[in-house]
Write a protein that holds these residues in place. Sequence first.
Motif, PDB file in Angstrom:
ATOM      1  N   VAL A 200     -11.224   3.050   2.181  1.00  0.00           N
ATOM      2  CA  VAL A 200     -11.142   3.590   3.602  1.00  0.00           C
ATOM      3  C   VAL A 200     -10.376   4.755   4.324  1.00  0.00           C
ATOM      4  O   VAL A 200      -9.559   3.911   4.194  1.00  0.00           O
ATOM      5  CB  VAL A 200     -11.344   3.316   4.277  1.00  0.00           C
ATOM      6  N   HIS A 201     -10.813   5.844   4.500  1.00  0.00           N
ATOM      7  CA  HIS A 201      -9.745   6.480   4.944  1.00  0.00           C
ATOM      8  C   HIS A 201     -10.375   6.995   6.750  1.00  0.00           C
ATOM      9  O   HIS A 201     -10.789   5.625   7.158  1.00  0.00           O
ATOM     10  CB  HIS A 201     -10.170   7.584   5.627  1.00  0.00           C
ATOM     11  N   GLN A 202      -9.021   6.809   7.873  1.00  0.00           N
ATOM     12  CA  GLN A 202      -9.576   6.590   9.123  1.00  0.00           C
ATOM     13  C   GLN A 202      -9.690   7.509   9.744  1.00  0.00           C
ATOM     14  O   GLN A 202     -10.552   7.458  10.649  1.00  0.00           O
ATOM     15  CB  GLN A 202      -7.780   6.970  10.006  1.00  0.00           C
ATOM     16  N   GLY A 259      -3.074   5.868  10.889  1.00  0.00           N
ATOM     17  CA  GLY A 259      -2.620   7.091  10.037  1.00  0.00           C
ATOM     18  C   GLY A 259      -1.912   8.433  10.693  1.00  0.00           C
ATOM     19  O   GLY A 259      -1.245   8.977   9.502  1.00  0.00           O
ATOM     20  N   LYS A 260      -1.910   8.166  11.720  1.00  0.00           N
ATOM     21  CA  LYS A 260      -0.634   9.762  12.319  1.00  0.00           C
ATOM     22  C   LYS A 260       0.853   8.555  12.895  1.00  0.00           C
ATOM     23  O   LYS A 260       0.513   8.942  14.046  1.00  0.00           O
ATOM     24  CB  LYS A 260      -1.713  10.044  13.531  1.00  0.00           C
ATOM     25  N   PHE A 261       1.437   8.143  11.871  1.00  0.00           N
ATOM     26  CA  PHE A 261       2.337   7.506  12.775  1.00  0.00           C
ATOM     27  C   PHE A 261       3.477   8.412  11.850  1.00  0.00           C
ATOM     28  O   PHE A 261       4.220   9.392  12.471  1.00  0.00           O
ATOM     29  CB  PHE A 261       3.231   6.087  11.760  1.00  0.00           C
ATOM     30  N   LEU A 262       3.483   8.947  10.642  1.00  0.00           N
ATOM     31  CA  LEU A 262       4.601  10.124   9.898  1.00  0.00           C
ATOM     32  C   LEU A 262       4.896  10.097   8.755  1.00  0.00           C
ATOM     33  O   LEU A 262       3.706   9.632   7.870  1.00  0.00           O
ATOM     34  CB  LEU A 262       6.173   8.884  10.120  1.00  0.00           C
ATOM     35  N   LEU A 263       4.623  11.491   8.410  1.00  0.00           N
ATOM     36  CA  LEU A 263       4.440  11.934   6.868  1.00  0.00           C
ATOM     37  C   LEU A 263       4.332  13.410   6.575  1.00  0.00           C
ATOM     38  O   LEU A 263       5.036  13.617   6.142  1.00  0.00           O
ATOM     39  CB  LEU A 263       2.556  11.680   7.002  1.00  0.00           C
ATOM     40  N   ALA A 291      -4.637  13.680   0.463  1.00  0.00           N
ATOM     41  CA  ALA A 291      -3.436  14.075   1.076  1.00  0.00           C
ATOM     42  C   ALA A 291      -2.477  12.975   1.299  1.00  0.00           C
ATOM     43  O   ALA A 291      -1.335  13.088   1.745  1.00  0.00           O
ATOM     44  CB  ALA A 291      -2.632  15.298   0.797  1.00  0.00           C
ATOM     45  N   THR A 292      -3.308  12.687   2.556  1.00  0.00           N
ATOM     46  CA  THR A 292      -2.257  11.399   2.922  1.00  0.00           C
ATOM     47  C   THR A 292      -2.679   9.913   2.792  1.00  0.00           C
ATOM     48  O   THR A 292      -2.649  10.000   1.863  1.00  0.00           O
ATOM     49  CB  THR A 292      -3.709  11.277   4.865  1.00  0.00           C
ATOM     50  N   LYS A 293      -2.994   9.527   4.084  1.00  0.00           N
ATOM     51  CA  LYS A 293      -2.614   7.677   3.911  1.00  0.00           C
ATOM     52  C   LYS A 293      -4.287   6.995   4.139  1.00  0.00           C
ATOM     53  O   LYS A 293      -3.880   6.455   5.177  1.00  0.00           O
ATOM     54  CB  LYS A 293      -1.385   7.183   3.280  1.00  0.00           C
ATOM     55  N   PRO A 294      -4.971   6.399   3.545  1.00  0.00           N
ATOM     56  CA  PRO A 294      -6.635   6.078   4.010  1.00  0.00           C
ATOM     57  C   PRO A 294      -5.951   4.579   3.444  1.00  0.00           C
ATOM     58  O   PRO A 294      -4.671   3.784   3.110  1.00  0.00           O
ATOM     59  CB  PRO A 294      -7.001   6.257   2.867  1.00  0.00           C
ATOM     60  N   ALA A 295      -6.688   3.135   4.577  1.00  0.00           N
ATOM     61  CA  ALA A 295      -6.534   2.121   3.830  1.00  0.00           C
ATOM     62  C   ALA A 295      -6.281   1.686   3.045  1.00  0.00           C
ATOM     63  O   ALA A 295      -7.529   1.969   1.972  1.00  0.00           O
ATOM     64  CB  ALA A 295      -7.697   1.579   4.756  1.00  0.00           C
ATOM     65  N   PRO A 296      -5.952   0.477   2.271  1.00  0.00           N
ATOM     66  CA  PRO A 296      -6.046   0.293   0.695  1.00  0.00           C
ATOM     67  C   PRO A 296      -7.545  -0.303   0.216  1.00  0.00           C
ATOM     68  O   PRO A 296      -8.156  -1.413   0.905  1.00  0.00           O
ATOM     69  CB  PRO A 296      -4.716  -0.920   0.239  1.00  0.00           C
TER      70      PRO A 296
END
Length: 752
Positions: A200-202, A259-263, A291-296
């Motif tokens: 699931v994406h933020q 989802g917006k810590f550091l990328l 390209a970002t980091k969703p929930a697993p």
Amino acid sequence: MTAIGKRVPLRDGASKAAGRVNYAGDVALPGLLHARLVLSPYPHAAIRAIDTSQARAVPGVVAVLTAEDLPDIVPTSRHRLLLARDRVIFAGQPVALVVAEDEATAQDAADLVFVDYDPLPAVVDPEAAMAPDAPLVWPEGIPGSDDETAAAHGADVGGEDVQPTRSNISNRVHFARGDAAQALAEAEVVVERTYTTSRVHQNYLEPQTVVARPEPEGITIWTSTQAPFFVQSEVADLLGMTESDVRVIPTPVGGGFGGKFLLFEPLVAFAAQKLRRPVRLKLTRMEELLATKPAPAARIHVQLGARRDGTITVLRAHLLFDSGCYPGTPVGVAAFLLGSYYQIPNVEIEGVEVLTFKASNDAYRAPGAPQATFAIESAMDELAQRLGVDAIELRLRHASATGDPTIRGRPWPRIGLRNVLEAIREHPLWQNREQARAEGRGVGVAVGGWPGGIEPAAATCLLQRDGTLTINVGSVDLTGSTTAFALIAAEVFDVPPEKIRIVTGDTLTAPYAGATGGSKITYTVGAAVLQAVEEAKQQVLAIAAEELEADPGDLELRDGAVHVRGVPGRSLSLAEIAGKTMRFGGRYAPVLGHGRTAITEQAPGFCAQLAEVSVDPDTGVVRVHRLVLAQDVGRAINPLLIEGQMMGGAVQGLGWALHEQIAYDENGQVLTASWMDYSVPRAPHVAEAIECILVEVPSEHGPFGARGVGEPPVVATAAAVANAIAHATGVRLSDLPMTPQRVWRALQGGDA
């Protein structure tokens, strides 16, 4: 209380609604360049060559950067991966960065970058990834865990050290007490199911945006981040600078949810430093989903056993979390919560984290908790049904209370788990659930919680010449924390909240605060604000005592002035006191209070929910009519904003329950790379009515007893909706999201 507990609107709410807030995408700098990413279409491939000649020939293109143009950094975490070097490991991985005078030119040139790929075998199913012959995401050894955001959320409960081996298994956790195997063999009633949740994406409204400008010494970064001090430390380390050389200015965040810590901040910083001009990267929605980091995603197998008298005797569970290409899932906190909500004598829980050729994961509002809670609360509901007992009474009989041991063996601090269950037990929706079922509707219940985040914080409080107070903090305001800080200060000084100014500084001007996540900002920074304001108040009283020739114990601060009790007319306004500290020849130092906290005990929050739904038997469409949320908030600093948090969290919970999933084909291609394909809850999908019940079980350390409130409301929603569907139809679904297709198949007796 004169300020605490008042319903005060967001301080910046009107500005946001009117479009007057400037975000990172609005930062305008002389000579600003625009960057676009070139993404890999393959989940796994060797990079034979990259031809940038056509792109560099486009008028307006300043540079096309590849990994060869950047330092060869050991990629121990996603933000250190920068651009792919020699090999890509997920579809959507950045391979090149095109920088041009305008965004359109950068995009046109990005389309002309030719990458010669040699596709390699990829595995995207975590169970298949554990096979001995599965292709390895990291053949040379698994890198360090990308789990900083989990720790910052309070989701770090530890795990086994998985030694570097030729395997895709990157982490294990194991909790146990009693003899689960023997108890399971002796159980008279057993519920056994496997539950799955999707990636699931933020889906924040504002895409990730970074602006970096090189300075004569150092670099300045404007970014939509929840963690400015974390960005500062990591960028400084990667660029070989001291932290003071890196200034991070956090811009207003248009949604983050973890989802917006550091990328991409290090990549943009490198580009700006190399080109000696400011550079901005603003993602598109497709890039966000690729390209970002969703929930697993997770698969959780649960065995829950009991005696026929309703005593739960055993819980066994196996959790499998899909970590994507980097370690760092919240499998630990998921296992912890699954085994700690209830007091069960025999428990064995194992959690496994597995790498696959997908984008790595990140925190998303209560990371790990929605997955674990969907499993245990669905199983609890089914067990209650099989035992023929009230589902809330079964939970209350076994619910953990203050001082009870968690699965780690440590006592729960003061918690309100039982309190929130008792609150919804008395609600008419629960009391009349059988009447609702007779009318074609189902009512489901679930409860879920969050351990609560902790991190040191500091704040200052300055009394200004006009009698106002300026509070300086370093935390990012996502959901109204600055409004809460104003109420805390107003309460102590007995002034209207309008007399309080909250300033969020940058990393060079603000006192330290942890990342905004894990429901900890009001709990930690708010405590520092309270301490700073109290110190400032004592300074004010000391000055007033000398000026009024009165004992400090005879003074009281009210209505913006210090008064001598019992002596009408003897008073000094705050403005007068400040004036005596800010003039030539003044005898008093300026009023400046400092607050510093390092709270080490968490303040867990729990939320119990009721969901009322109806199901169309012909289409499988689930309609949510009502949601009732009872949440322990510790102390309601601002009930209006707390209710907003509760409603927003529950709506995101509906996304988990009924809509959201990042889908992949068998080759690792993302099938849901836009909002045309990725379904998020829209206005017609939201419950017709959401009711919030604020339960106050004060925490020991939060300001005025407050707890964090952001995480708990998302946790139980999916389970409550699933249990409501079961109540309405007699059919239990164990896979999220519960789409119309899945519901319809289940109603037909097929695989749900």
